[in-house]
Design a protein around this motif. Structure first.
Motif, mmCIF file in Angstrom:
data_model
loop_
_atom_site.group_PDB
_atom_site.id
_atom_site.type_symbol
_atom_site.label_atom_id
_atom_site.label_comp_id
_atom_site.label_asym_id
_atom_site.label_seq_id
_atom_site.Cartn_x
_atom_site.Cartn_y
_atom_site.Cartn_z
ATOM 1 N N UNK A 121 147.606 73.040 57.177
ATOM 2 C CA UNK A 121 148.242 73.906 58.576
ATOM 3 C C UNK A 121 147.764 74.659 58.668
ATOM 4 N N UNK A 122 146.853 75.007 60.655
ATOM 5 C CA UNK A 122 145.706 75.450 60.527
ATOM 6 C C UNK A 122 145.846 75.385 62.399
ATOM 7 N N UNK A 123 145.499 77.051 62.474
ATOM 8 C CA UNK A 123 145.327 77.241 64.133
ATOM 9 C C UNK A 123 145.043 76.579 65.283
ATOM 10 N N UNK A 124 145.227 76.223 66.345
ATOM 11 C CA UNK A 124 145.326 75.272 66.881
ATOM 12 C C UNK A 124 143.987 74.944 67.362
ATOM 13 N N UNK A 125 142.755 75.785 67.401
ATOM 14 C CA UNK A 125 141.215 75.923 67.537
ATOM 15 C C UNK A 125 140.647 75.107 66.676
#
Length: 372
Positions: free
Chosen positions: A127-131
């Protein structure tokens, strides 16, 4: 029957196929010009030596390269010396890379290892941020890979896998292309600064032509004539000669039919009457970026044209018309101003209310990922 490739599945070792069953190995197909290529399953067998496969058609990139090849041949230029400036990545990929270059470079190296591995089929990221997810999506699109986001926040992750579009990784890295694009933009800015502003309007030269700027790629003069035939037929007394200028703009010069009588001022009046319908047709069918009225002399040199800094039709004329309009507005302001000491008030003058734009639903637009 022998396939024209070596099997990769190990069913026949490293010898050519010679089986009655359909070959499950991979082979390569190409478009007619050979620029676009794609790997597909062979499916050949002794009973079906030439199975039907997907047919790749040439696209705009093929047309662009063919046009460059013809131009290079005409100018006696070696085209191989100009291929290093090609950027195979989208503008969004380059922009996202510049935000976090170190992290993006790490992800790209992983993409290249994955692309070269014959056994790996998919990559599942943490999982990672949107950007960061967005960069993986656009980079996968540039590589010809498939991608999608799964799960809900804050556990949303990206899955990248090889699909039928994938052939190989681009030859250049994103960092190399960022430098190439910066050089190209600097050269374009220098070229734009050197462009001479078109001459100002001269009232002694009546308008006698349409000028189509930024024409669609691959557009021909015959296509322009066909697309605008209905609009130009509104002025049967005029005949239009359509040709490309050295500036890659399309010039539509109006001349009077042999059996008709029309003065130079009459030609300008007729062209102004056609301007709106021609502009709408050009805009709706994406023929060109814009349409201007202009004057050309006998050598097809533009000596007068509409102000290219304005795009609003009626108000899009040069400083001559702009000054006249400014004078009218000043006179109108003076008439509507109250006179001191008279005690009179002008009725009907209400301040125009500026409605505030509704708040944008930012929450629904924060992600922007490719859904499953």
């Amino acid at each position: 029957m022998f396939c024209e490739h070596r099997c990769q599945d190990g069913c026949h070792g490293q010898t050519p196929c010679n089986e009655t069953a359909a070959c499950s190995g991979r082979t390569e197909i190409a478009c007619p010009c050979g620029i676009r290529k794609q790997e597909v399953r062979c499916l050949a067998s002794s009973t079906n030596p030439e199975p039907s496969r997907l047919e790749l058609k040439c696209d705009d990139e093929c047309l662009r390269q063919e046009r460059n090849r013809r131009l290079a041949a005409a100018l006696n230029i070696d085209p191989t010396t100009h291929t290093n400036d090609h950027v195979p990545y989208s503008d969004e990929t380059l922009a996202l890379f510049k935000e976090t270059p170190t992290w993006c470079e790490t992800q790209e190296r992983e993409f290249r290892v994955f692309s070269q591995s014959p056994t790996e089929i998919r990559i599942r990221y943490k999982p990672m941020p949107n950007n960061q997810r967005r960069f993986l999506h656009v980079l996968a699109e540039d590589y010809g890979l498939e991608s999608r986001s799964e799960d809900n926040e804050p556990f949303r992750y990206v899955l990248v896998y090889k699909g039928p579009r994938f052939v190989s990784a681009p030859s250049k890295t994103v960092r190399q292309c960022v430098k190439i694009r910066a050089t190209q933009e600097a050269a374009a800015a220098a070229s734009a600064a050197a462009v001479v502003k078109p001459p100002s309007l001269q009232e002694t030269e009546p308008l006698n032509a349409f000028l189509l700027t930024s024409p669609r790629f691959g557009l021909t003069t015959d296509e322009v004539g066909v697309a605008l035939a209905a609009e130009l037929a509104e002025q049967p007394s005029l005949h239009f000669k359509i040709e490309y200028l050295p500036s890659d703009e399309v010039l539509m010069r109006a001349t009077v039919q042999y059996s008709s009588f029309m003065s130079a001022a009459g030609i300008e009046t007729a062209l102004r009457a056609l301007k709106q319908s021609v502009s709408e047709r050009v805009r709706n069918h994406e023929i060109a970026g814009n349409v201007f009225l202009c004057h050309v002399d006998a050598s097809d040199t533009i000596t007068r044209r509409e102000d290219y800094t304005r795009q609003d039709g009626v108000g899009g004329w040069s400083a001559v018309a702009s000054r006249a309009a400014a004078k009218k507005e000043s006179a109108a302001d003076a008439e509507t101003s109250p006179v001191k000491g008279t005690g009179r008030r002008l009725l009907g003058l209400r301040k125009k209310r500026v409605d505030q734009a509704p708040e944008r639903p930012w929450a629904s637009q924060l992600d922007g990922d490719v859904e499953c």
